[in-house]
Every structure is written in structure tokens, then in C-alpha cells.
Design a protein around this motif. Structure first.
Motif, mmCIF file in Angstrom:
data_model
loop_
_atom_site.group_PDB
_atom_site.id
_atom_site.type_symbol
_atom_site.label_atom_id
_atom_site.label_comp_id
_atom_site.label_asym_id
_atom_site.label_seq_id
_atom_site.Cartn_x
_atom_site.Cartn_y
_atom_site.Cartn_z
ATOM 1 N N PHE A 144 12.484 9.372 5.226
ATOM 2 C CA PHE A 144 11.098 8.938 5.350
ATOM 3 C C PHE A 144 10.767 8.622 6.800
ATOM 4 O O PHE A 144 9.755 9.053 7.334
ATOM 5 N N LEU B 210 5.747 10.150 -0.341
ATOM 6 C CA LEU B 210 6.575 8.944 -0.450
ATOM 7 C C LEU B 210 7.489 8.995 -1.668
ATOM 8 O O LEU B 210 8.015 7.996 -2.130
ATOM 9 N N LYS C 42 0.813 -1.221 0.000
ATOM 10 C CA LYS C 42 0.000 0.000 0.000
ATOM 11 C C LYS C 42 0.844 1.268 0.000
ATOM 12 O O LYS C 42 0.549 2.233 -0.678
ATOM 13 N N LYS C 43 1.869 1.252 0.839
ATOM 14 C CA LYS C 43 2.664 2.474 0.961
ATOM 15 C C LYS C 43 3.874 2.391 0.033
ATOM 16 O O LYS C 43 4.926 1.893 0.409
ATOM 17 N N ILE C 44 3.650 2.865 -1.153
ATOM 18 C CA ILE C 44 4.635 2.690 -2.207
ATOM 19 C C ILE C 44 5.535 3.909 -2.336
ATOM 20 O O ILE C 44 5.087 4.987 -2.723
ATOM 21 N N SER C 45 6.799 3.716 -2.009
ATOM 22 C CA SER C 45 7.743 4.820 -2.164
ATOM 23 C C SER C 45 8.395 4.730 -3.531
ATOM 24 O O SER C 45 8.719 3.646 -4.019
ATOM 25 N N LYS D 192 2.010 9.055 -4.322
ATOM 26 C CA LYS D 192 1.874 9.975 -3.186
ATOM 27 C C LYS D 192 3.141 10.808 -3.037
ATOM 28 O O LYS D 192 4.245 10.280 -2.937
ATOM 29 N N GLN E 70 7.089 8.469 7.863
ATOM 30 C CA GLN E 70 6.533 7.783 6.698
ATOM 31 C C GLN E 70 7.134 6.385 6.688
ATOM 32 O O GLN E 70 8.346 6.241 6.811
ATOM 33 N N TYR E 71 6.290 5.370 6.535
ATOM 34 C CA TYR E 71 6.824 4.010 6.578
ATOM 35 C C TYR E 71 6.403 3.203 5.355
ATOM 36 O O TYR E 71 5.414 2.480 5.390
ATOM 37 N N PRO E 72 7.136 3.350 4.260
ATOM 38 C CA PRO E 72 6.796 2.628 3.039
ATOM 39 C C PRO E 72 6.883 1.114 3.278
ATOM 40 O O PRO E 72 7.712 0.666 4.070
ATOM 41 N N ASP E 73 6.011 0.370 2.621
ATOM 42 C CA ASP E 73 6.185 -1.081 2.700
ATOM 43 C C ASP E 73 6.812 -1.644 1.427
ATOM 44 O O ASP E 73 7.136 -2.816 1.341
ATOM 45 N N TYR F 3 9.627 -0.188 -1.849
ATOM 46 C CA TYR F 3 10.383 0.885 -2.507
ATOM 47 C C TYR F 3 10.578 0.534 -3.975
ATOM 48 O O TYR F 3 11.167 -0.503 -4.284
#
Lengths: 318, 318
Positions: B227, B209, B174-177, B206, B232-235, B237
Motif C-alpha cells: 500500500f 485499499l 476514512k481510508k479503510i483497508s 475501495k 496508499q495510506y489507510p488509516d 485496517y
DNA sequence: GTAAATTGTGGAACGCGTTCCATGTCAAGT
DNA sequence: ACTTGACATGGAACGCGTTCCACAATTTAC
């Protein structure tokens, strides 16, 4: 469209046009203006080749290199490029693929004035032969030319090798594997490794723990594999590059064996990631110096000291 | 010592000497022998610059590149070099340091016949400007020239990006850096990343990110650090290179944090060692094609497909 | 045996910019 | 008024190899 056409069109002579182009003295404002206008109008640009012919130099430096894949060459070229750019010189890449005939071809191009000078990042040709071409232009080697009076910038590896081997000795490693990229008969680096070894241990390296033609990650992997197949179990690997050391490490990992001590070279990223002790050779600096020698046509020899960089290999590896 | 001197000494004319040197027809055996003897005796070698001037070409290809430190450039240059060597061409390195003025300088050197053609491995100059110089020689870009009728060989990144992003989507990250090397305003690669993202997720990446100017291991490290500093905690990269991904990974390791999913690019050694999924761009092949276009003076566009290479990141890392 | 084709060679012209030498102009110096 | 020197410019010569054209000498062909 050449300089004489511009001369006719502007009503001046080619000499004056040349003076305008090169911003020389003794041209009236009027002439300068008129000629510049015509040049612009007819989109004229002087021919660089003719210029080179007339000037007797090209500002090109030939750089002989076997390939561009190894950090030694890449970094060297980068250093050379930087220095050349700063001095208004250009570098021409001359791929040799380690072939002496090709190198000779390039020396002959120097003789034919295609380049002002030539830098050998590596050479298969004997120095004796290279030396004969010195009369035709400036020649720089990136290896110690020993007794030959040839310009050179190169890494002084021995003391760093001695440092590394002393470290090995101090920590009581016994089964020392050496992975070389080329044979001692052709490679000065390999010779330096041997002589350092002998200085530190008072004996030659063990043949059964020696391997040549090891240049890549994959090569390192197979070298380690081969040792084990032959029931040789080194406790330390002195390798020619961090990438190679990483390859060795991979073999042990894949076989769930304890990872031996590794020593890399060239301070590559792989070594940084894996915390492998390394030897930094400052190749970029060597390139810069070599290029400077080429440009100034100096027959100096500039050794650059390498340094052993110790890093604590992690005990537990993934 | 020039060709006319040899002519006089041998008792023939310069035309005949030239014919001997170039192995042309219509020279008697006697003349050939006599002239060759004199050439040898006086150690004569024809001047390459004069030759180039007379022939109206140099067989030199200028290669504009910002630097030689990144695998994109190194591999590209290596491909170009191979192809050039095979065809008897030489390549001249033209460092641009991303400066448009410098690029323009090189285009003008093409105009002045210093090179037969010029290859842009990257360009800051707008294509519009580059296009204007097409009349002076063959120009090849290594980026998609879009509507401009400029020769080009380049990687088709989008479909591989879509593959990679689809993989991300499928695995429910979900958290795409996204770590880019250059801004979308200047970099086509960055734009491709964005458009692929939008095609897969129907929304823009986003901002919080996102990070630009990330090109090295160290940069990856600091990006991850930043981050976290910003909570911010990307899951996952999505990075511009395996080395960068390795840098990101290092930050997590150093802080004993769980390593997120990484995606690299360029199939670098670091990615191979660390088993990071990557995208292979076949830069060497691109270089070859670009060089061929340059030599044959063809205005074609040759896209080379990239490919997403999945690798299972190891769960436990050192 | 003579026309036609082949072979061989000289030499000028060409590609094109630079530079040196000669010539000329004009203002400053004495 | 006359010399000197600075300024300006033309033009030939030079750097050097290639090539085309002209001409001569042989061969081949019919």
C-alpha cells in the motif's frame, strides 16, 4: 447392492467384477465394458470396510494426542498429515487428555486391527507397557524411547538448551527462572532442561525460581507475578514457549517494571513479534519422520536437532 | 486366531463367544467363565474391521480440512474432537489442500462406507455436488449452506462485521483497508465482509485499499508495505486475523510510522498481546455443534453469533 | 400336572470384497 | 499336429464378527 449383485446383473462372476474394479489383468475388453456399464447404471461403489477386512489392513494411522491446542501437537499433526496424505494413508485422531487408560484403549484398538499403526505424540503410559503392543502393529513415539526398541522421531533438545544456557552464562545472568510445562518426574523435556542446566552451571536449578505446569500466556503471567509476590526477582526467564515468555513480559509491562531477559521456545508468532530469543524444534519435520516410520514399519530412532535462535530483545518496550 | 477358534477351544459356538464378548444376555455363568479364560489364555482380541463390516458402521467421522495451520481449523478440529470423543466416535483427518478433486475423493469414501459421516470445515466443491452425496451418509458443512438442505454449523459473521464497521464509521476513519484471505468469488466470508461494508457505508469498499490472499503475519506485513509503495495510506485496517493485523503493525513499527487503527479477527494471542480489537468467532463451539449434527444425522442449520471485541490500542508502541 | 415363559446354545446366513485354483479357449511355436 | 503359454472367467474359500432362528432345557404359573 454388492459385488455379487453386479456380477449377476452383468452376467459375470464376482471375481471378474473385482478384477474390473481393481484394474487387474486378464479381463477382456468386453467384460470390462459391460461390467463398468452396470456399475454405473446401478451406482455401485465397493464397500471399503469389507475391502479392509479382506486386505487385512486399513491404511489408517492412529495418532494419540492429549489435545490439539498446543503448537507442539498442531505442528506435529500437520507434519504427520502431510506425509500420510502423500502416501495414501489417513490419520485418525485419538485424544488422550493425558490419560493412561485412554492410551491403553487405543493400543487395544491397534491390537484389534482398527489401525495399521499408532503414533504417540506424547504418552503417559510407561514405555514398557507400550512395548508389549509392538507385536500387534507398528508403534512410533515422538519422544526418545531410550533403551526400548521402539520406533521414534523426536527433538534432540539438549544441545540447543545448552546453547541457550551458555548464552545466559556468557551474559552473566544470575537469577535464572525456569518455567516448565510438566514435572521432571513425568516429562522428558523437563529432565533435559535440568541436565543441560547442570552441565552448564555445574549445579541444579534453584527451586525457588522454578515453576511447573506453565503452558500458556496466562500461566507465564501468573508465574512472574508469583515470583514477585515471593520477593524473587529473576533476571532471565527460560520458558517452555514464546507465548509463555510473552505472558511473563506482560506482567512486567503492566507493572511498569523493567523487562528481564526472556527465552522462549517453538518459534511462535508471539516471539517473532516481540523479538524474544527462542528455540526452534522443527516439530513438523518430526511429524513427517514419525509418520514415515509408521508407514514403513521401521524400528529406527530419528532424532531431530533443535536450535537456539538468538534475537536482540528491544530495550524499550511499550 | 478368530472367534471360531475360540469357539472350538472353549467347546462353545461362535455365537456364544460373541455374546460373551459383547456382554449380552442369555449366557450361563459357566460358559462366560470358560470362554473368558480361553480368550485370555490365547490373547484373543476381536477384529474391529470385521465388526464394523458386520455392524454396518464404523463410528468414524471424516473431517475435510485444507490444512491444520490456521486457528480456524485448529479450533474447529479441537471442538469436533472433543464432542466425538465424548460420544465414542473417532475423527479421521482428510486434508484437502483446497482441491475439489480431493474433496470428491473423500465424498466417495463416504459413499463406500468408510465413514459414517463427513464434516466439511471448508469446501471448494459447489454445494450442489455435495448435496448429491447426502444419500450416502450424514454430511455437515461449517459454512452457511443457504438454500441447500444440508446440515451445517457456522459462524454468523455479518452482525459482528457490522458492529466493527460501525465502530470505524463512528470514529471517522476514512481510508479503510480490507485484507481478505480469499477472493469474494470463492469465499463466503469475503462476501459477508463486502455486504456488511455496503450496509454500513452504502458503498463498496475501495479497490485500491483491498488485498486478497492475506492469511499470515508476513502477508499482513507485505500488504501494508505494498500500500505504501503505491502511495496508499489507510488509516484503518480491517483484517482477517489478529496475526495479520500484527504483521501490518510490524511494518509501521519497522518504518517508524504511526500505527494506524487495526482490527483483527479470531481473538488470537497476538491480538491479546498487542491489544488489537478483534472479532471472536467461537470456532470451537461451531466444531462441537457440527460434530453433534454429524453423529445424530440431523439436517439442521446452527448459526453461531460472532462478536466484536473492542480494545483500546496503545498509543505508544515499542 | 401341564401350558407358558424364561434361559441357554448351536449353527447357518449375512455383511462384502479378494484371491487362489480349476477350467477353458485360442494363438504362437516347433 | 501337438505342445505351450497367454488370456479369460467362474466359483469356492477366506477374512471375521453378528444376529436371527430353531431347538432344548428349565422354571414359573395356574
Amino acid at each position: 447392492m454388492n459385488i455379487r449383485d453386479i456380477a449377476k446383473l452383468s452376467g459375470y462372476s464376482s471375481g471378474t467384477v473385482s478384477r474390473v474394479i481393481n484394474n487387474n489383468d486378464y479381463v477382456s475388453e468386453k467384460a470390462r465394458k459391460t461390467i463398468k456399464k452396470i456399475i454405473k447404471e446401478y451406482d455401485y461403489a465397493p464397500n471399503d470396510v469389507a475391502r479392509n477386512l479382506s486386505n487385512g489392513k486399513t491404511c489408517d494411522i492412529g495418532v494419540v494426542l492429549p489435545h490439539n491446542k498446543h503448537p507442539y501437537y498442531t505442528q506435529l499433526v500437520d507434519g504427520i498429515m502431510d506425509e500420510a496424505f502423500a502416501s495414501g494413508y489417513r490419520i485418525v485422531l485419538l485424544p488422550s487428555k493425558f490419560d493412561s487408560k485412554t492410551e491403553l484403549k487405543y493400543l487395544n484398538r491397534l491390537r484389534r486391527k482398527a489401525y495399521d499403526s499408532i503414533i504417540f505424540t506424547s504418552h503417559g503410559l510407561p514405555l514398557e507397557k507400550i512395548y508389549k503392543y509392538k507385536q500387534y502393529g507398528s508403534i512410533v513415539c515422538c519422544q526418545n524411547p531410550g533403551e526400548y526398541d521402539i520406533a521414534a522421531a523426536y527433538t534432540m533438545r539438549e544441545s540447543s538448551y545448552i546453547d541457550a544456557l551458555n548464552w545466559i552464562k556468557l551474559h552473566n545472568f544470575k537469577k535464572i527462572s525456569i518455567l516448565l510445562s510438566r514435572d521432571t518426574t513425568v516429562s522428558a523435556t523437563a529432565q533435559k532442561t535440568f541436565s543441560a542446566y547442570e552441565k552448564v552451571f555445574n549445579t541444579a536449578p534453584k527451586n525457588e525460581l522454578l515453576n511447573t505446569n506453565v503452558t500458556t500466556f496466562e500461566d507465564g503471567y501468573s508465574a512472574a507475578k508469583q515470583f514477585h509476590a515471593n520477593h524473587q526477582y529473576p533476571d532471565v526467564y527460560f520458558t517452555n514457549g514464546d507465548d509463555i515468555a510473552a505472558g511473563v513480559r506482560q506482567f512486567y509491562l503492566d507493572n511498569s517494571l523493567e523487562i528481564p531477559q526472556l527465552i522462549g521456545q517453538e518459534n511462535q508468532l508471539s516471539g517473532q513479534i516481540l523479538n524474544i530469543p527462542t528455540i526452534n524444534h522443527h516439530f513438523q519435520q518430526v511429524g513427517k519422520l514419525a509418520c514415515r516410520l509408521a508407514i514403513n514399519n521401521q524400528t529406527k530412532q530419528l532424532p531431530v536437532e533443535s536450535e537456539f535462535i538468538f534475537r536482540q530483545q528491544k530495550a524499550i518496550e511499550n
